[in-house]
Design an enzyme around this catalytic site. Structure first.
Site, PDB file in Angstrom:
ATOM      1  N   GLU A 116       0.946  -1.199  -0.054  1.00  0.00           N
ATOM      2  CA  GLU A 116       0.039   0.036  -0.002  1.00  0.00           C
ATOM      3  C   GLU A 116       0.853   1.234  -0.105  1.00  0.00           C
ATOM      4  OE1 GLU A 116      -2.466  -0.091   3.513  1.00  0.00           O
ATOM      5  OE2 GLU A 116      -2.835  -2.475   3.141  1.00  0.00           O
ATOM      6  N   LYS A 118       2.264   4.407   1.139  1.00  0.00           N
ATOM      7  CA  LYS A 118       2.126   5.029   2.639  1.00  0.00           C
ATOM      8  C   LYS A 118       1.934   6.821   2.536  1.00  0.00           C
ATOM      9  CE  LYS A 118       4.550   5.365   6.938  1.00  0.00           C
ATOM     10  NZ  LYS A 118       4.376   6.808   7.334  1.00  0.00           N
ATOM     11  N   ASP A 120       1.149  10.438   3.151  1.00  0.00           N
ATOM     12  CA  ASP A 120       1.789  11.339   4.014  1.00  0.00           C
ATOM     13  C   ASP A 120       0.754  12.526   4.434  1.00  0.00           C
ATOM     14  OD1 ASP A 120       3.610  12.712   5.572  1.00  0.00           O
ATOM     15  OD2 ASP A 120       4.693  13.686   3.844  1.00  0.00           O
ATOM     16  N   TYR A 230      -7.313   2.188   5.448  1.00  0.00           N
ATOM     17  CA  TYR A 230      -6.434   1.236   5.249  1.00  0.00           C
ATOM     18  C   TYR A 230      -6.259  -0.008   6.519  1.00  0.00           C
ATOM     19  CZ  TYR A 230      -3.606   4.504   7.823  1.00  0.00           C
ATOM     20  OH  TYR A 230      -3.178   5.616   8.612  1.00  0.00           O
ATOM     21  N   LYS A 318      10.432   3.065   3.223  1.00  0.00           N
ATOM     22  CA  LYS A 318      10.488   4.515   2.722  1.00  0.00           C
ATOM     23  C   LYS A 318      11.072   4.758   1.545  1.00  0.00           C
ATOM     24  CE  LYS A 318       8.539   6.560   6.571  1.00  0.00           C
ATOM     25  NZ  LYS A 318       9.438   7.351   7.276  1.00  0.00           N
ATOM     26  N   CYS A 412      11.317  47.979   9.837  1.00  0.00           N
ATOM     27  CA  CYS A 412      11.400  47.442   8.528  1.00  0.00           C
ATOM     28  C   CYS A 412      12.921  47.789   7.968  1.00  0.00           C
ATOM     29  CB  CYS A 412      10.662  48.260   7.363  1.00  0.00           C
ATOM     30  SG  CYS A 412      11.134  47.858   5.773  1.00  0.00           S
ATOM     31  N   CYS A 415      13.030  50.679   5.023  1.00  0.00           N
ATOM     32  CA  CYS A 415      12.692  51.750   5.165  1.00  0.00           C
ATOM     33  C   CYS A 415      12.493  52.397   6.615  1.00  0.00           C
ATOM     34  CB  CYS A 415      11.364  52.102   4.461  1.00  0.00           C
ATOM     35  SG  CYS A 415       9.965  51.217   5.207  1.00  0.00           S
ATOM     36  N   CYS A 430       5.231  45.792   6.756  1.00  0.00           N
ATOM     37  CA  CYS A 430       5.707  47.242   6.636  1.00  0.00           C
ATOM     38  C   CYS A 430       4.511  48.193   6.141  1.00  0.00           C
ATOM     39  CB  CYS A 430       6.938  47.225   5.719  1.00  0.00           C
ATOM     40  SG  CYS A 430       7.346  48.979   5.463  1.00  0.00           S
ATOM     41  N   CYS A 435       7.939  52.029   0.727  1.00  0.00           N
ATOM     42  CA  CYS A 435       9.017  51.190   1.149  1.00  0.00           C
ATOM     43  C   CYS A 435       9.355  50.745  -0.010  1.00  0.00           C
ATOM     44  CB  CYS A 435       8.611  50.106   2.177  1.00  0.00           C
ATOM     45  SG  CYS A 435       9.993  49.189   2.511  1.00  0.00           S
TER      46      CYS A 435
HETATM   47  S1  IVH Z   1      -1.074   0.988   8.897  1.00  0.00           S
HETATM   48  C1  IVH Z   1      -0.320  -0.688  12.674  1.00  0.00           C
HETATM   49  N1  IVH Z   1      -1.198   1.560   6.170  1.00  0.00           N
HETATM   50  O1  IVH Z   1       1.960   5.762   8.703  1.00  0.00           O
HETATM   51  C2  IVH Z   1      -0.588  -0.291  11.474  1.00  0.00           C
HETATM   52  N2  IVH Z   1      -0.415   3.140   7.888  1.00  0.00           N
HETATM   53  O2  IVH Z   1       3.766   4.960  11.062  1.00  0.00           O
HETATM   54  C3  IVH Z   1      -0.370   1.067  11.282  1.00  0.00           C
HETATM   55  N3  IVH Z   1       0.078   5.470   7.087  1.00  0.00           N
HETATM   56  O3  IVH Z   1       0.213   6.327  11.674  1.00  0.00           O
HETATM   57  C4  IVH Z   1      -0.895   1.713  10.192  1.00  0.00           C
HETATM   58  N4  IVH Z   1      -0.393   5.189   4.971  1.00  0.00           N
HETATM   59  O4  IVH Z   1      -0.576   7.745   9.513  1.00  0.00           O
HETATM   60  C5  IVH Z   1      -0.921   2.316   7.456  1.00  0.00           C
HETATM   61  N5  IVH Z   1      -1.491   2.275   4.008  1.00  0.00           N
HETATM   62  C6  IVH Z   1      -1.094   2.557   5.434  1.00  0.00           C
HETATM   63  C7  IVH Z   1      -0.685   4.047   5.604  1.00  0.00           C
HETATM   64  C8  IVH Z   1      -0.226   4.114   6.960  1.00  0.00           C
HETATM   65  C9  IVH Z   1       0.040   5.851   5.909  1.00  0.00           C
HETATM   66  C10 IVH Z   1       0.772   6.063   8.108  1.00  0.00           C
HETATM   67  C11 IVH Z   1      -0.372   6.255   9.302  1.00  0.00           C
HETATM   68  C12 IVH Z   1       0.512   5.703  10.358  1.00  0.00           C
HETATM   69  C13 IVH Z   1       1.862   5.730  10.167  1.00  0.00           C
HETATM   70  C14 IVH Z   1       2.550   4.530  10.680  1.00  0.00           C
END
Ligand code: IVH
Length: 673
Positions: A116, A118, A120, A230, A318, A412, A415, A430, A435
């Protein structure tokens, strides 16, 4: 008054239909009715509910915003703690994770994983009781979060009631996901804030977090938030066997799941998909910082269990961040056209994500204090997507004691005027309209292409003219003499003559250009054109009342207020008089046939758009003077092609109609928005 049965039935039918279409739109991304038809359903429901208020229930699709502002958020417990994830940065670390799992389970067989993106954003939990959305909270410390139900209710993609069409609904469902803001929506929001002189958000994540943690849900409702779900907390009345099956069921209930989620056997495939997502990342309209790998089988997940803070059955693989480390040499102030003062970090040049960076905005004093950034600090710099570079944090361990905290000057730097900070605003300004940088930017705006269009008068020449004392304000442009120009570096006989001719030519202008040139707050090109079309003459506009302005479609109270205020000020009226006295002639009508940027152009849309709603796109076209058609014809100027386009695409190709992507459409309309 009792409500007739037919009415009750109709209301129920309308709600069901609206909920279904929301689902088609937000979850499946595949609407089956036109926006107009959808609006008609909502309109009818609203009317019935207005007539019979006793029928209104909290899950009615009309009831998203309703709660009054609160003073603070209530704390609510997460019955199943919301854990975080261990990070991995290399394929080797991910292989190790896979080995650990196999060892733990005592198997040598390949494990099936879900893969999945991740997100942000920020994690939230939504509670559904018998299908009704009853409580929503932030992650908080994982055990307790904040009750942000009223704010979450305003996010259109969150169903107020689960759909039961395809799958019975559970008695209790605690579902988890990530609230985020799309990059394009973020850029638009910041553009708008910049026009209004409000502090900008540093990145989409901050914008989403700030929007969700608003005490007034009406504010959240105006922010373009999105969500992907998720995971789950407590569930009763339904059993899932796998993570994958759970996500598929979420979709049936009307909960949005990231379409890039996959399942695959074996860690090698996971690593390959991570590579693919890395490549896709810049093209996605949302920020992801990695890929989450989860053991698919929930029974296996259970056996693996969790450590104190993170489960053993999942890992966050990551992406390499576009980050760099450098030193802050100085913090300087920049003065904007409206007088807004922005502290800027001047750094030793460093390469971040392929681009050399030597400056980063620090936004405002509060932000500097919050991050404790000092002059001389080594800092981590980040470039997220195409967002301007930001300072993530200082490296405290590298401090020598010689770093100096930043002190916001009282005056400022240009000026010397005393800076002012309005209550409730994070930004200092300002107050001196003359200015230097304010004046220079104001004049440069006045002469720019979309305004008075004086060729050969760029920002550098404007600065030269001010420095040499030749001009002190906009009207002085019209009394520049050839000898003045010849005294400046870079000017010769010919170039001086050309510039004077360009200044002379600019005297014949249109109302919309002139209005835009004045630099009235909130009056961009489009608003200027709306005003010009409505009032035709400057005189009439100057005498317009607030109500007259607000009556124009596309002009809201704030804009109207700003215009009326501007024209009511003596010094501005005086400025106009001086300009007219200098010989500026405003023709009644715009000379250009395409007064509005998309004037006379017709657009057709096909497929689903990812960064804005079809309805918003249509409104955008209309507000810029274009037309929207439902079918492709020879006269169609552009076919905007979204995802999964329909038969219109083939037709356009056959007719030779130009097709553009959503991105191109956004670019085409960007500077005009
Ligand atoms: S699973 C126990 N799935 O990542 C499982 N987390 O460091 C924990 N996040 O706080 C979460 N996408 O905010 C999961 N597909 C995804 C995610 C996800 C983003 C974030 C979430 C969580 C953090 C975990």
């Amino acid at each position: 008054m009792t409500v007739p049965k037919e009415v009750l039935d109709r209301i129920q039918k309308l709600r069901d239909e609206i909920n279904y279409h929301n689902y088609r739109y937000y979850v499946l991304d595949a609407p089956v009715i036109s926006d107009e038809d959808y609006d008609a359903l909502v309109h009818e429901l609203k009317e019935l509910e207005e007539k019979y208020p006793e029928t209104i229930t909290p899950d009615s699709p009309t009831q998203r915003i309703g709660a009054p502002p609160s003073e603070k958020f209530r704390t609510v417990p997460h019955h199943v703690p919301m854990l975080s994830l261990d990070d991995a940065f290399t394929p080797a670390e991910v292989e190790e994770f896979d080995q650990r799992i196999k060892r733990f389970l005592g198997t040598s067989e390949e494990i099936e994983y879900t893969l999945e993106p991740k997100m942000d954003g920020l994690a939230v939990e939504l509670v559904y009781e018998n299908g009704m959305f009853t409580l929503g909270s932030t992650r908080g410390d994982g055990f307790n979060g904040e009750d942000v139900t009223a704010n979450l209710r305003t996010i259109p993609a969150i169903p107020l009631r689960l759909l039961s069409r395809h799958e019975p609904i559970p008695e209790l469902l605690e579902v988890r996901g990530e609230v985020y803001m799309e990059k394009t929506a973020f850029a638009r929001l910041n553009e708008e804030r910049s026009r209004q002189g409000l502090p900008l958000f540093a990145n989409p994540r901050n914008a989403a977090a700030g929007s969700l943690r608003q005490l007034d849900p009406a504010v959240t409702a105006r922010r373009p938030l999105q969500i992907f779900l998720y995971g789950a907390g407590r569930v009763s009345g339904h059993r899932f066997k796998t993570q994958w099956e759970m996500l598929q069921t979420f979709k049936k209930w009307g909960l949005r799941v990231n379409p890039l989620t996959k399942k695959d056997k074996g860690i090698k495939k996971a690593i390959r998909y991570h590579q693919k997502l890395t490549e896709m990342r810049p093209r996605l309209d949302y920020e992801i910082d990695g890929m989450v790998i989860k053991v698919n089988d929930l029974a296996l997940q259970e056996r693996l269990g969790a450590k104190a803070k993170s489960p053993r059955w999942a890992i966050a693989f990551k992406f390499e961040a576009a980050q760099g480390i450098t030193r802050i040499k100085d913090i300087i102030l920049s003065v904007g056209r409206t007088g807004a003062i922005t502290p800027v970090a001047v750094m030793e040049p460093v390469k971040v994500g392929g681009v050399t960076v030597s400056r980063a905005t620090l936004h405002n004093e509060d932000e500097i204090r919050r991050k404790d950034i000092r002059i001389g600090d080594w800092v981590i710099i980040r470039r997220a997507g195409d967002v301007i570079p930001e300072v993530v944090r200082p490296l405290e361990e590298r401090r020598t004691g010689r770093e100096r905290p930043f002190v916001m000057p009282e005056y400022c730097p240009v000026c010397g005027s005393r800076l002012v900070r309005k209550p409730g605003e994070a930004i200092y300004r300002c107050p001196n309209p003359d200015c230097f940088p304010r004046l220079a930017k104001r004049i440069a705006h006045f002469v720019s292409k979309a305004a008075m269009d004086i060729e050969g008068l760029g920002p550098r020449v404007v600065e030269q003219l001010i420095t040499a004392g030749i001009i002190r304000d906009v009207p002085d442009l019209y009394s520049i003499k050839k000898s003045d120009l010849l005294s400046l570096e870079g000017f010769a006989e010919k170039s001086a003559e050309n510039l004077l001719q360009a200044i002379e030519n600019s005297k014949h202008t249109t109302l919309s250009r002139f209005l835009f040139a004045l630099g009235i707050r909130h009056v961009g090109e489009v608003t200027a054109q709306l005003l010009s079309r409505r009032f035709k003459t400057l005189d009439r506009l100057m005498n317009a009342r607030r109500e007259d302005l607000e009556a124009i479609e596309g002009i809201g109270p704030e804009v109207a207020g700003s215009i009326v205020k501007w024209f009511s000020e003596e010094k501005n009226r005086n400025l106009i008089k001086r300009l007219l006295d200098a010989g500026i002639v405003i023709e009644g009508q715009d000379e250009r046939p395409g007064q509005l940027p998309l004037q006379g152009k017709s657009f057709v849309f096909t497929g689903s758009l990812s960064s804005l709603k079809r309805k918003e796109a249509k409104e955008l076209v209309k507000s810029l003077g274009g037309q929207v058609q439902s079918t492709v014809g020879k006269k169609t100027a552009f076919l905007v092609v979204g995802e999964r386009p329909g038969s219109k695409l083939a037709k356009a190709e056959k007719l030779g109609v130009k097709t553009i992507t959503e991105q191109e459409f956004l670019e085409m309309t960007r500077e005009k928005r």
